[in-house]
Design a protein around this motif. Structure first.
Motif, mmCIF file in Angstrom:
data_model
loop_
_atom_site.group_PDB
_atom_site.id
_atom_site.type_symbol
_atom_site.label_atom_id
_atom_site.label_comp_id
_atom_site.label_asym_id
_atom_site.label_seq_id
_atom_site.Cartn_x
_atom_site.Cartn_y
_atom_site.Cartn_z
ATOM 1 N N GLU A 593 -21.421 37.309 68.150
ATOM 2 C CA GLU A 593 -20.755 36.815 69.358
ATOM 3 C C GLU A 593 -19.915 37.969 69.886
ATOM 4 N N VAL A 594 -20.031 38.240 71.184
ATOM 5 C CA VAL A 594 -19.470 39.473 71.728
ATOM 6 C C VAL A 594 -18.246 39.193 72.593
ATOM 7 N N THR A 595 -17.197 39.944 72.348
ATOM 8 C CA THR A 595 -15.954 39.799 73.115
ATOM 9 C C THR A 595 -15.746 41.025 73.984
ATOM 10 N N VAL A 596 -15.346 40.822 75.243
ATOM 11 C CA VAL A 596 -15.023 41.952 76.120
ATOM 12 C C VAL A 596 -13.536 41.925 76.450
ATOM 13 N N ASP A 597 -13.012 43.103 76.849
ATOM 14 C CA ASP A 597 -11.582 43.200 77.165
ATOM 15 C C ASP A 597 -11.295 42.945 78.641
ATOM 16 N N GLY A 598 -12.308 42.595 79.420
ATOM 17 C CA GLY A 598 -12.080 42.369 80.850
ATOM 18 C C GLY A 598 -13.387 42.533 81.596
ATOM 19 N N PRO A 599 -13.337 42.455 82.935
ATOM 20 C CA PRO A 599 -14.573 42.441 83.722
ATOM 21 C C PRO A 599 -15.229 43.813 83.895
ATOM 22 N N LEU A 616 -13.767 36.409 75.933
ATOM 23 C CA LEU A 616 -12.835 37.274 76.652
ATOM 24 C C LEU A 616 -11.577 37.465 75.821
ATOM 25 N N ARG A 617 -11.203 38.717 75.617
ATOM 26 C CA ARG A 617 -9.932 38.990 74.929
ATOM 27 C C ARG A 617 -8.811 39.033 75.953
ATOM 28 N N PHE A 639 -5.301 46.879 74.994
ATOM 29 C CA PHE A 639 -6.156 45.752 74.623
ATOM 30 C C PHE A 639 -6.042 44.569 75.598
ATOM 31 N N GLY A 640 -7.183 43.915 75.827
ATOM 32 C CA GLY A 640 -7.170 42.600 76.455
ATOM 33 C C GLY A 640 -6.971 42.615 77.962
ATOM 34 N N HIS A 641 -7.217 41.449 78.526
ATOM 35 C CA HIS A 641 -7.172 41.240 79.974
ATOM 36 C C HIS A 641 -5.894 40.471 80.299
ATOM 37 N N PRO A 642 -5.215 40.830 81.396
ATOM 38 C CA PRO A 642 -3.948 40.142 81.684
ATOM 39 C C PRO A 642 -4.144 38.676 82.067
ATOM 40 N N MET A 643 -3.186 37.865 81.686
ATOM 41 C CA MET A 643 -3.275 36.419 81.945
ATOM 42 C C MET A 643 -3.229 36.094 83.439
ATOM 43 N N ASP A 644 -2.703 37.040 84.246
ATOM 44 C CA ASP A 644 -2.575 36.699 85.672
ATOM 45 C C ASP A 644 -3.784 37.186 86.490
ATOM 46 N N LEU A 663 -12.255 32.454 73.854
ATOM 47 C CA LEU A 663 -11.070 33.190 74.283
ATOM 48 C C LEU A 663 -10.431 33.782 73.040
ATOM 49 N N HIS A 664 -9.941 34.994 73.175
ATOM 50 C CA HIS A 664 -9.499 35.723 71.992
ATOM 51 C C HIS A 664 -8.183 36.433 72.272
ATOM 52 N N ALA A 665 -7.345 36.520 71.254
ATOM 53 C CA ALA A 665 -6.160 37.379 71.343
ATOM 54 C C ALA A 665 -5.780 37.806 69.936
#
Ligand code: LLP
Length: 858
Positions: A593-599, A616-617, A639-644, A663-665
């Protein structure tokens, strides 16, 4: 000077050896890039007493023994520091002055307080004369300032010289410009504690605890950001730790509380020394020179408000005086008369209790003692008021805290400690800071132990309560509270390194136990994945999989390695960061299962993700963990994509028909607080408003283990309770992906000792591997317990620095460790080395990383 200042204070033992100066240099060098460092020091240990006695010896005609003793003390230190003649010139000039002064005294056979103060000032003037050379030699931009130019005494000229010059008072003032005028732009300032000058220009001393007070006066003068008092203990304790090793460190207290504790006998701090800093709210930290990175007591304006008991203390040798009279009942002025007598005789009173027919007081100070004339007079006069009774040697046991009366109901059980003890008097201070009991002297130790155990024994937790003295002073004994598997396998471990090569060893039984604990004690977690970056050993992967875990990978190589070890069926999460696009493709192919840090990566390689379920992280915004380098959330972290910016991600995913199903963090590593994962879950669930196909949320790893004394283990049951309270999960699966928790304690690093060498007062124990094998101490300042496996049960010797063979100053595995006397050929064992040990080893200096040996469960 625009940079903030930190004032450091070092007492006599902290400046007496070359090794201790090394500590001062390290502290100054660490702070100097961002702060001005203002160092206040005392005379070398023993020198002030020697000088004081030297004045009396000079009056009796003897000068040389004093001069020889103080010269030797300073020359020996200068030798150990390797100072040149030029660098000793200042100190030697002062010695010449001292000779002149003492000879003068010997000639006239008398010494005024003025001369005594001048003789005594030699101690601090000489220690700073050597100290400035040490600081400059280390390349620090340092200047020596004469404390007398900044501190002016404020005593009335009518006071006797003995007070004005030998026990002087200085009013605090805030005048950074005055400090700058003397210190210029120097980054490091060295000055004397204990010294001041009278308005008419004479050298004066600040009296007992004077150096702490000096440092506080300087902190007030420059408006310091903080005052650090470096000493031989970690701070203030819940009782005298030398009497009761179970005494707990107080992590934070307010000025008022600290003053009360100091007045009650906490000798680390002079009660007076907080007066200069409190009005400006300058925090004071008490720190241990021998454990510079250890816990501290922080005294400041802010603190905890809830009523609490902070300490139990005992004072001995206290006289208790009682006056009984029937006439007291309703008789106005009885108390006033009794106190008037005591005051007139110069007797000061501490605790007071009155009843209808008696008044009892403890006596604080009785001039000339109980048999002296003032007391005899007082007793005679008091007898006129009633029947007088003196118990000369009582003990006072006090419970000290804040809002102590409000704590009374919770003390209920603790009062069992008083059963069958005779209590002469009970008082509560009017400031509500303490509750005191006067008891017979032989009752005091037991009462203290009993009360302390009831109030602060194991199991008592509060944010302000730190580790016990016992744990702090023997951390090697107690770093891991759980029984340690390697003790039982010592002989086998020693055999494993009989060829003198360093090796990692992992105990699979411990890995299995941890994996089962996660399975059994976190029922609210739906799926667990092992973050194999912590240790990729195939046998470990198979062990955790056997306990029902999946694996979490972050590179194509980890994916391949995992599949080889555990086969095609085991669930794998792929959570890389800025990896090449090909690795995502490989991950899908291997069934992860693959997680990305954003678009962005979806835009970059839409064909890889088209039509696929993805995760999505997210960046929840607040990072946690044992060191800033392992905190993985927050604005500046990669790391990760902003919540906003969820809508943007949704649009890009929709555009290529990719569906966000997870969803990942992961906010950080080495967390012992059980609550952050439930907070993360709540944050992630908010994103479900945008991503309505979500099937799982992964709240990351980061579950910490106890690495050093004073830490409480992560409470898995509390973590599960917190997760149980997360609302709105519905049928969404909750996942975790810990690494360290499973393997840290299971692994040790065995290091054959190559050489033992003493330099400048420091003993270095050199090992066959260092930062090349285990980089955590160098990279994060991480603490690893270190033991001499060859001499496991020998008593600890002098502290040593454990170092490796790498050509880097930072190649240090542990400083100031209390190992048994260690010899080349011994084997050291480094604890908690199973996680982020072998996987982060390097080939630096072209040394081969240690191999890892696996022990099957017994
Ligand atoms: N999940 C993700 C996405 C991670 O980045 C990490 C660790 C983990 C899980 C597992 O974290 P753990 O449960 O092991 O704390 N080298 C450092 C730790 C770095 C951790 C990096 N990411 C150390 O030695 O302390």
């Amino acid at each position: 000077m625009t940079v903030p200042t930190i004032v450091l204070k070092y007492g006599g033992t902290s400046v007496a050896t070359a090794e201790r100066w090394q500590r001062i240099l390290e502290r100054a060098a660490a702070l100097a890039p961002t702060h001005r460092v203002w160092i206040t020091i005392s005379a070398l240990a023993g020198v002030s007493n020697r000088l004081d006695a030297g004045v009396d010896a000079a009056v009796a005609g003897e000068v040389e023994p004093t001069l020889t003793a103080v010269r030797d003390a300073h020359e020996t230190l200068a030798d150990a520091l390797g100072l040149t003649d030029d660098e000793r010139a200042g100190m030697r000039g002062l010695l010449q002055d001292l000779r002149d002064l003492l000879s003068g005294i010997a000639l006239v056979r008398e010494a005024s307080p003025r001369l005594r103060a001048r003789v005594m000032s030699f101690g601090e003037l000489a220690s700073t004369a050597l100290g400035i050379a040490v600081l400059r030699r280390a390349g620090l931009d340092a200047v020596r300032v004469d404390a007398r130019d900044l501190l002016t005494t404020a005593d009335s000229p009518d006071l006797p010289d003995a007070t004005r010059l030998l026990d002087a008072r200085v009013d605090p003032r805030h005048d950074p410009a005055a400090a700058d005028a003397l210190a210029g732009s120097a980054r490091v300032v060295l000055t004397q504690g204990f010294l001041a000058r009278t308005p008419d220009g004479h050298t004066a001393l600040l009296g007992r605890g004077g150096s702490d007070t000096s440092a506080a006066l300087f902190a007030a003068l420059v408006g310091a950001e903080r005052l650090e008092i470096w000493t031989d203990v970690h701070g203030l304790f819940t009782t005298d730790p030398r009497a009761l090793p179970g005494a707990r460190l107080l992590r934070r207290v307010r000025y008022r509380e600290a003053r009360e504790l100091a007045a009650m006998g906490a000798k680390v701090l002079h009660p007076r020394c907080l007066d200069p800093v409190a009005p400006q709210g300058i925090p004071v930290e008490i720190r241990n020179t021998l454990d510079p990175d250890g816990p501290v007591t922080r005294i400041g304006p802010d603190g905890d408000d809830e009523p609490a008991v902070l300490a139990v203390v005992a004072r001995r040798g206290i006289p208790l005086l009682t006056v009984r009279t029937l006439a007291m009942w309703g008789a106005p002025g009885f108390l006033a008369k009794a106190f008037e007598v005591l005051a007139r005789c110069g007797i000061s009173v501490d605790l007071v209790a009155t009843s209808q027919s008696a008044v009892s007081v403890t006596l604080d100070h009785v001039p000339d003692g109980l048999d002296g004339a003032p007391m005899t007079r007082a007793l005679r006069e008091l007898t006129a008021l009633g029947e007088v009774d003196v118990l000369p040697d009582r003990a006072v046991v006090s419970i000290v805290g804040r809002s102590i009366r409000a704590v009374l109901p919770t003390l209920g059980k603790s009062f069992g400690a008083f059963a069958e003890k005779q209590i002469h008097l009970v008082t509560a201070s009017s400031e509500d800071l303490d509750l005191s009991f006067v008891v017979d002297p032989d009752e005091a130790p037991r009462l203290l132990r009993d009360l302390h155990g009831r109030l602060f024994g194991t199991g008592h937790t509060a944010p302000w309560l730190g580790p016990s003295w016992g744990r702090l002073t023997r951390p090697e004994e107690d770093a891991t509270p759980a029984p340690r598997w390697w003790r039982a396998r010592r002989d086998h471990l020693l055999e494993l390194v009989a060829d003198a090569q360093p090796r990692y060893v992992v105990d699979l039984g411990t890995v299995r136990d941890r994996a089962e604990a996660l399975r059994d004690r976190l029922p609210h977690v739906g799926a667990r994945f092992y973050a194999m970056k912590a240790n990729a050993e195939p046998a470990i992967l198979r062990t955790v999989v056997a306990a029902g875990m999946g694996l979490e990978c972050v590179s194509a190589n980890e994916l391949r390695h995992a599949r080889e070890a555990v086969g095609p069926e085991v669930p794998i999460l792929f959570t890389p960061n800025f990896c090449p696009v090909d690795e995502y493709r490989a991950a899908f192919e291997t069934g992860a299962e693959v997680t990305v840090d954003g678009p962005d990566v979806l835009r970059l390689a839409p064909e890889v993700f088209r039509g696929r379920p993805i995760a999505l992280r997210l960046d929840p915004g607040l990072g946690l963990g044992h060191h800033e380098k392992v905190r993985t959330a927050g604005a500046r972290q990669k790391f990760g994509h902003p919540m906003d910016a969820l809508a943007e991600m949704k649009a890009v995913a929709d555009g290529i028909g990719a569906t966000v199903v997870g969803l990942h963090a992961h906010v950080g590593s080495g967390v012992l607080d059980p609550n952050p994962w439930s907070d993360t879950a709540r944050t992630l669930l908010r994103a479900r408003e945008v991503f309505d196909a979500v099937q799982w949320v992964d709240v990351g790893g980061g579950l910490g283990v106890v690495e050093r004394a004073g830490q409480d283990p992560l409470d898995l049951d509390a973590m599960d309770r917190a997760l149980a309270e997360v609302e709105g999960l519905g049928d969404v699966e909750l996942r975790i992906e810990p690494g360290r928790y499973l393997v840290s304690e299971a692994g040790v690093l065995l290091l054959p000792v190559t050489q033992v060498r003493k330099k400048g007062g420091v003993t270095f124990v050199g090992c066959a591997a260092g930062m090349n094998a285990l980089i955590r101490p160098a990279l994060y300042g991480a603490w690893h317990g270190i033991h001499n496996l060859t001499r496991l049960d020998d008593a600890p010797g002098e502290p040593v620095d454990v170092v490796g063979p790498i050509c880097e100053t930072g190649d240090i595995l542990g400083r100031g460790r209390h190992l048994p006397t260690t010899h080349p050929g011994d084997v050291l064992l480094v604890e908690n080395a199973g996680a982020y040990g072998v996987v982060m080893a390097s080939r630096y200096n072209l040394r081969t990383p240690p191999e890892q040996v696996v022990l099957e469960p017994q």
